[in-house]
Design a protein around this motif. Structure first.
Motif, short mmCIF file in Angstrom:
data_model
loop_
_atom_site.label_atom_id
_atom_site.label_comp_id
_atom_site.label_asym_id
_atom_site.label_seq_id
_atom_site.Cartn_x
_atom_site.Cartn_y
_atom_site.Cartn_z
N LYS A 102 -6.89 11.00 11.11
CA LYS A 102 -7.94 11.34 12.06
C LYS A 102 -7.81 12.74 12.63
O LYS A 102 -8.76 13.51 12.68
CB LYS A 102 -7.93 10.30 13.19
N THR A 103 -6.60 13.11 13.08
CA THR A 103 -6.36 14.43 13.68
C THR A 103 -5.05 14.98 13.17
O THR A 103 -4.28 14.30 12.48
CB THR A 103 -6.29 14.34 15.22
N ARG A 104 -4.75 16.23 13.52
CA ARG A 104 -3.49 16.87 13.09
C ARG A 104 -2.29 16.09 13.58
O ARG A 104 -1.32 15.88 12.85
CB ARG A 104 -3.45 18.31 13.61
N THR A 105 -2.34 15.61 14.83
CA THR A 105 -1.21 14.88 15.39
C THR A 105 -1.10 13.47 14.83
O THR A 105 -0.10 12.79 15.08
CB THR A 105 -1.31 14.82 16.93
N SER A 106 -2.12 13.03 14.08
CA SER A 106 -2.04 11.70 13.47
C SER A 106 -1.07 11.69 12.29
O SER A 106 -0.64 10.63 11.85
CB SER A 106 -3.43 11.24 13.00
N ASN A 107 -0.73 12.88 11.76
CA ASN A 107 0.35 12.97 10.78
C ASN A 107 1.66 12.83 11.53
O ASN A 107 2.01 13.68 12.36
CB ASN A 107 0.30 14.33 10.07
N ARG A 108 2.40 11.76 11.26
CA ARG A 108 3.58 11.48 12.08
C ARG A 108 4.57 10.59 11.35
O ARG A 108 4.24 9.97 10.34
CB ARG A 108 3.16 10.80 13.39
N GLU A 109 5.79 10.55 11.87
CA GLU A 109 6.81 9.64 11.39
C GLU A 109 7.05 8.57 12.45
O GLU A 109 7.15 8.89 13.64
CB GLU A 109 8.12 10.38 11.11
N ILE A 110 7.14 7.33 12.02
CA ILE A 110 7.34 6.22 12.95
C ILE A 110 8.63 5.48 12.58
O ILE A 110 8.73 4.93 11.48
CB ILE A 110 6.15 5.24 12.90
N PRO A 111 9.62 5.47 13.47
CA PRO A 111 10.84 4.68 13.23
C PRO A 111 10.48 3.20 13.25
O PRO A 111 9.61 2.77 14.00
CB PRO A 111 11.75 5.05 14.41
N LEU A 112 11.17 2.42 12.41
CA LEU A 112 10.84 1.01 12.29
C LEU A 112 11.96 0.13 12.86
O LEU A 112 13.14 0.43 12.67
CB LEU A 112 10.62 0.64 10.82
N PRO A 113 11.61 -0.97 13.54
CA PRO A 113 12.62 -1.93 14.00
C PRO A 113 13.39 -2.49 12.80
O PRO A 113 12.83 -2.64 11.71
CB PRO A 113 11.79 -3.01 14.70
N ASP A 114 14.64 -2.84 13.01
CA ASP A 114 15.49 -3.32 11.91
C ASP A 114 14.90 -4.54 11.22
O ASP A 114 14.94 -4.67 9.99
CB ASP A 114 16.89 -3.65 12.44
N TRP A 115 14.31 -5.47 12.01
CA TRP A 115 13.80 -6.69 11.39
C TRP A 115 12.56 -6.42 10.55
O TRP A 115 12.33 -7.10 9.54
CB TRP A 115 13.52 -7.76 12.45
N ILE A 116 11.79 -5.40 10.93
CA ILE A 116 10.63 -4.99 10.11
C ILE A 116 11.12 -4.39 8.79
O ILE A 116 10.55 -4.66 7.72
CB ILE A 116 9.75 -3.97 10.87
N ILE A 117 12.19 -3.61 8.85
CA ILE A 117 12.75 -3.01 7.63
C ILE A 117 13.20 -4.10 6.66
O ILE A 117 12.93 -4.03 5.45
CB ILE A 117 13.93 -2.08 7.99
N LYS A 118 13.84 -5.14 7.18
CA LYS A 118 14.29 -6.24 6.32
C LYS A 118 13.12 -6.95 5.67
O LYS A 118 13.16 -7.28 4.48
CB LYS A 118 15.11 -7.23 7.15
N ARG A 119 12.06 -7.16 6.43
CA ARG A 119 10.87 -7.80 5.86
C ARG A 119 10.21 -6.93 4.80
O ARG A 119 9.76 -7.42 3.76
CB ARG A 119 9.86 -8.11 6.98
N LEU A 120 10.17 -5.63 5.06
CA LEU A 120 9.56 -4.71 4.10
C LEU A 120 10.36 -4.65 2.81
O LEU A 120 9.80 -4.54 1.71
CB LEU A 120 9.44 -3.31 4.71
N LYS A 121 11.68 -4.72 2.91
CA LYS A 121 12.52 -4.71 1.71
C LYS A 121 12.21 -5.91 0.83
O LYS A 121 12.12 -5.80 -0.40
CB LYS A 121 14.00 -4.70 2.10
N LYS A 122 12.03 -7.08 1.46
CA LYS A 122 11.70 -8.29 0.70
C LYS A 122 10.33 -8.16 0.04
O LYS A 122 10.14 -8.57 -1.11
CB LYS A 122 11.73 -9.50 1.62
N LEU A 123 9.38 -7.58 0.77
CA LEU A 123 8.04 -7.38 0.20
C LEU A 123 8.07 -6.41 -0.97
O LEU A 123 7.41 -6.62 -1.98
CB LEU A 123 7.09 -6.88 1.28
#
Length: 314
Positions: free
Chosen positions: A193-214
């Motif tokens: 949407k905007t220039r500042t919408s380009n960003r990095e978002i740290p992820l909670p550990d439990w979300i990382i584990k779920r994403l790895k399984k996916l």
């Protein structure tokens, strides 16, 4: 020159090559449904400031063509911005001596409708539904509740955008559906949407584990997709989301309520506004403060209640 003629000249000859396609479509839609019916056939030289304030007041009472509900704060003020831009164009190119919309007022911040977030109890019901449904297509709803992504950012997210080792994801694109010049619907992937919408978002550990399984069983480069690996459209995902709320007997809210819920929970858990602004992709912390002032009020009340009375030993 009529207002219709001015708008067409401004949007096609002056703006089209300078703005995103979704902005172009948004401007045309706002004009067609909210401005054109009121002044489209009028001569631009006949419009006076007092009359334009009346026009603006009428726009405030209009309903959305898409939802059938009153126009939102953003849409109303965008109509005013749109009229200001096209009439300023007319002044700059000697079509008018003065902008008839200057000093016309839209909706002030105090009239802005409060953002809607799910309660904690509703959020628990939503998360439980997603877990028990055992359908990976719904995981995007959980991901949204814990990252605050816009729906276009969520559905444009690819596995290559996520660093599971370091635990963060890069938001660098968005997907949306729009019509081309021939009136045909098409899916477009564009920058956020905007220039500042380009960003990095740290992820909670439990979300990382779920994403790895996916990722281990993924058959598509898309993080959120249909079970057959094909791209999930924003329209279909909103439908799935609304269907879920209906099954859970939760009051229907726009998909954006997931983003508002993330922000509200973050503030309730003590996240500072500057950090939240960065994660949401807001230009500055003031934007976040203005949008989530109600959540800050509750947070401040909670903090004040935690203040212990200072006593003096006698």
């Amino acid at each position: 020159m009529t207002v219709d003629e001015l708008f067409n000249e401004w949007i096609e000859c002056y703006q089209k090559d300078q703005i995103k396609i979704q902005t172009y479509v948004r401007y045309k839609s706002l004009y067609k449904f909210n401005i054109q019916p009121l002044i489209g056939e009028r001569n631009i030289e006949d419009l006076q400031k007092r009359e334009m304030q009346v026009v603006m007041n009428k726009i405030k009472t209009r309903t959305s063509e898409r939802t059938g509900k009153p126009l939102g704060y953003v849409s109303v003020n965008m109509c005013l911005t749109l009229m200001n831009m096209m009439f300023e164009y007319a002044v700059d190119f000697d079509l008018l001596e003065a902008n008839p919309c200057s000093r016309v007022r839209g909706i002030s911040a105090k009239d802005k409708r409060r953002v809607v977030a799910f309660t904690k109890e509703e959020q628990v019901k939503i998360e439980k539904f997603v877990e028990e449904t055992n359908n990976d297509e719904y995981f995007g709803i959980i991901l949204d509740l814990y990252t605050g992504l816009r729906i276009g950012e969520l559905l444009a997210l690819e596995w290559g955008d996520i660093d599971l080792r370091e635990g963060f994801m890069c938001i660098n694109k968005t997907v949306f559906t729009t019509v081309n010049e021939n009136g045909e619907w098409r899916t477009v992937i564009d920058t956020p949407k905007t220039r500042t919408s380009n960003r990095e978002i740290p992820l909670p550990d439990w979300i990382i584990k779920r994403l790895k399984k996916l990722k281990d069983k993924a058959i598509s480069r898309m993080v959120v997709c249909k079970n057959d690996g094909s791209r999930m459209s924003t329209k279909l995902y909103r439908w799935r989301y609304n269907e879920m709320l209906e099954k859970l007997e939760i009051e229907p809210h726009h998909f954006h309520a997931l983003r508002h819920t993330f922000a509200t929970r973050a503030l309730e858990n003590g996240m500072d506004v500057r950090t939240l602004a960065d994660i949401l992709g807001h230009a500055n912390a003031n934007v976040t403060l203005n949008v989530y002032a109600h959540s800050m009020t509750e947070h401040k009340r909670h903090m004040m209640n935690n203040m212990q009375r200072v006593t003096v030993d006698e």
